[in-house]
Design an enzyme around this catalytic site. Structure first.
Site, PDB file in Angstrom:
ATOM      1  N   ILE A 146      -9.517  19.066   6.853  1.00  0.00           N
ATOM      2  CA  ILE A 146      -8.119  19.189   7.281  1.00  0.00           C
ATOM      3  C   ILE A 146      -7.851  20.564   7.875  1.00  0.00           C
ATOM      4  O   ILE A 146      -7.252  20.682   8.951  1.00  0.00           O
ATOM      5  CB  ILE A 146      -7.170  18.904   6.096  1.00  0.00           C
ATOM      6  CG1 ILE A 146      -7.293  17.436   5.675  1.00  0.00           C
ATOM      7  CG2 ILE A 146      -5.723  19.238   6.470  1.00  0.00           C
ATOM      8  CD1 ILE A 146      -6.594  17.104   4.374  1.00  0.00           C
ATOM      9  N   ASP A 166     -12.132  31.163   3.571  1.00  0.00           N
ATOM     10  CA  ASP A 166     -12.678  30.122   2.716  1.00  0.00           C
ATOM     11  C   ASP A 166     -13.951  30.670   2.080  1.00  0.00           C
ATOM     12  O   ASP A 166     -14.965  30.826   2.771  1.00  0.00           O
ATOM     13  CB  ASP A 166     -12.987  28.849   3.518  1.00  0.00           C
ATOM     14  CG  ASP A 166     -13.294  27.649   2.623  1.00  0.00           C
ATOM     15  OD1 ASP A 166     -13.946  27.855   1.572  1.00  0.00           O
ATOM     16  OD2 ASP A 166     -12.904  26.524   2.977  1.00  0.00           O
ATOM     17  N   ARG A 228      -1.839  20.560  -2.367  1.00  0.00           N
ATOM     18  CA  ARG A 228      -1.424  20.183  -3.717  1.00  0.00           C
ATOM     19  C   ARG A 228      -0.349  21.125  -4.236  1.00  0.00           C
ATOM     20  O   ARG A 228      -0.335  22.316  -3.917  1.00  0.00           O
ATOM     21  CB  ARG A 228      -2.619  20.210  -4.689  1.00  0.00           C
ATOM     22  CG  ARG A 228      -3.571  19.028  -4.566  1.00  0.00           C
ATOM     23  CD  ARG A 228      -2.908  17.738  -5.047  1.00  0.00           C
ATOM     24  NE  ARG A 228      -3.794  16.583  -5.011  1.00  0.00           N
ATOM     25  CZ  ARG A 228      -3.909  15.762  -3.982  1.00  0.00           C
ATOM     26  NH1 ARG A 228      -3.223  15.984  -2.870  1.00  0.00           N
ATOM     27  NH2 ARG A 228      -4.707  14.708  -4.043  1.00  0.00           N
ATOM     28  N   ASP A 252       4.528  19.754   1.771  1.00  0.00           N
ATOM     29  CA  ASP A 252       4.361  18.316   1.569  1.00  0.00           C
ATOM     30  C   ASP A 252       3.779  18.029   0.187  1.00  0.00           C
ATOM     31  O   ASP A 252       3.431  16.891  -0.107  1.00  0.00           O
ATOM     32  CB  ASP A 252       3.437  17.738   2.658  1.00  0.00           C
ATOM     33  CG  ASP A 252       3.428  16.218   2.685  1.00  0.00           C
ATOM     34  OD1 ASP A 252       4.520  15.615   2.565  1.00  0.00           O
ATOM     35  OD2 ASP A 252       2.345  15.627   2.825  1.00  0.00           O
ATOM     36  N   GLU A 257       6.366  15.491  -8.276  1.00  0.00           N
ATOM     37  CA  GLU A 257       6.462  14.670  -7.080  1.00  0.00           C
ATOM     38  C   GLU A 257       6.976  13.276  -7.401  1.00  0.00           C
ATOM     39  O   GLU A 257       6.518  12.679  -8.387  1.00  0.00           O
ATOM     40  CB  GLU A 257       5.092  14.572  -6.390  1.00  0.00           C
ATOM     41  CG  GLU A 257       4.620  15.894  -5.845  1.00  0.00           C
ATOM     42  CD  GLU A 257       3.301  15.782  -5.065  1.00  0.00           C
ATOM     43  OE1 GLU A 257       3.000  16.701  -4.304  1.00  0.00           O
ATOM     44  OE2 GLU A 257       2.591  14.774  -5.240  1.00  0.00           O
ATOM     45  N   HIS A 276       5.013  14.284  -0.026  1.00  0.00           N
ATOM     46  CA  HIS A 276       3.553  14.076   0.026  1.00  0.00           C
ATOM     47  C   HIS A 276       3.237  12.951   1.008  1.00  0.00           C
ATOM     48  O   HIS A 276       2.508  11.999   0.688  1.00  0.00           O
ATOM     49  CB  HIS A 276       2.994  13.765  -1.361  1.00  0.00           C
ATOM     50  CG  HIS A 276       1.619  14.330  -1.553  1.00  0.00           C
ATOM     51  ND1 HIS A 276       1.234  15.016  -2.663  1.00  0.00           N
ATOM     52  CD2 HIS A 276       0.517  14.321  -0.744  1.00  0.00           C
ATOM     53  CE1 HIS A 276      -0.022  15.406  -2.557  1.00  0.00           C
ATOM     54  NE2 HIS A 276      -0.478  14.994  -1.388  1.00  0.00           N
ATOM     55  N   GLY A 278       1.870  13.259   4.141  1.00  0.00           N
ATOM     56  CA  GLY A 278       0.932  13.579   5.204  1.00  0.00           C
ATOM     57  C   GLY A 278      -0.030  12.464   5.553  1.00  0.00           C
ATOM     58  O   GLY A 278      -0.366  12.258   6.723  1.00  0.00           O
ATOM     59  N   ALA A 279      -0.511  11.752   4.555  1.00  0.00           N
ATOM     60  CA  ALA A 279      -1.491  10.686   4.805  1.00  0.00           C
ATOM     61  C   ALA A 279      -0.831   9.338   5.046  1.00  0.00           C
ATOM     62  O   ALA A 279      -1.535   8.333   5.209  1.00  0.00           O
ATOM     63  CB  ALA A 279      -2.455  10.585   3.625  1.00  0.00           C
TER      64      ALA A 279
END
Length: 314
Positions: A146, A166, A228, A252, A257, A276, A278-279
């Protein structure tokens, strides 16, 4: 293979499953009537010890999506149950959600809509002025599937200068993606105009962004979280937004939640929150659903599955 589907999935994916498996769904039978299932597909339904114990014939839990917070993977492994997910199926949809939130925050689109609906005396009020993201610095916290797509979309579409942090990615791998490699999170926070978070919630990432981190950001910074809840401390987020320490935030994912109605974050003029979502696209839902079915079919045929989340547990 006898398969129980605990949550609603796309019509296309459900048809795909019915053609290939012996399917029972949340619509067909009570959730308590699952003892005969050899496989199950879950989105958000909680697969805890009690639910796993209620399914003595279970061989595989196929997660419809990426995050597995709702599955007790160590316990499933102890019972010899395979746990899989669909790690790439929703990546583009979530990345596009991140881009949408960035544009919303930079141009105050949601707030402009709300105020326009209430009635404005004139167009283009100064308090709704935004700023262009073209040519600005984008900071990625996490460059998995992502994070990489967020960076690529914004580099190609808006000529953003992309910096990435990262600790699990090498400098060469980062530079091969076309991004600047950053060793310290602090440098992302202090230098970047837009910061997008795409990391899992772990003991190391919980409260990764807290009061100190907000103090390092530019007052024109936009913070995006599509991963998350809990990675950004929500008390610190609220304070930063209220005190205008940053330009805005688009989230998001939250600790609770969906975010409760009238949560104090909604009182912040510079905040946009989505459930949440996004997907939640037609394309991603189909890919996740069919991908979960395919993992069950691989197990049924004696073929290696693409993922085995229990393999990470020693």
């Amino acid at each position: 293979m006898k398969t129980y589907i605990f949550d609603p999935i796309s019509d296309d994916a459900l048809a795909y499953a019915r053609e290939r498996l012996q399917v029972v769904t949340w619509q067909d039978a009570a959730i308590t009537q699952v003892a005969n299932a050899e496989a199950c597909i879950v989105r958000t339904y909680k697969m805890d010890k009690a639910q796993i114990d209620a399914m003595p014939n279970l061989k595989i839990i196929a997660k419809h999506g990426v995050g597995t917070d709702n599955i007790d993977i160590p316990y499933a492994k102890s019972k010899g149950i395979l746990v899989t997910n669909t790690p790439r199926a929703n990546s583009n949809s979530v990345a596009e959600q991140a881009v949408a939130l960035i544009l919303d925050c930079s141009r105050k689109i949601t707030q402009a809509h709300i105020d326009n609906e209430k009635g404005l005396e004139r167009n283009q009020p100064m308090y709704l002025k935004g700023y262009e993201i073209t040519g600005k610095k984008l900071g990625l916290v996490g460059i998995g599937h992502i994070g990489y797509l967020v960076g690529s979309h914004l580099k190609q579409g808006f000529d953003m200068d992309v910096y990435a942090y990262d600790p699990f990615v090498t400098q060469k791998a980062c530079e091969d993606m076309g991004f600047h490699y950053v060793k310290n999170l602090k440098d992302i926070l202090t230098e970047c105009d837009v910061i997008s978070i795409s990391v899992p919630l772990t003991k190391d990432t919980r409260d990764l962004i807290n009061t100190e981190e907000f103090s390092l950001m530019k007052d024109t910074a936009i913070l995006i979280n599509t991963s998350r809840g809990g990675i950004v401390n929500e008390d610190a987020l609220y304070q930063a937004l209220q005190e205008k320490k940053i330009w805005g935030a688009g989230f998001d994912a939250f600790v609770a939640e969906p975010l409760p109605a009238h949560d104090r974050l909604f009182s912040c003029f510079n905040f946009v929150g989505t459930p949440h979502n996004g997907a939640n696209t037609r394309e991603a839902l189909t890919r996740m659903g069919t991908g979960a079915v395919d993992e069950i079919l691989r197990l049924e045929k004696g073929e290696p599955t693409l993922t085995d989340l229990g393999a990470r547990i020693k």
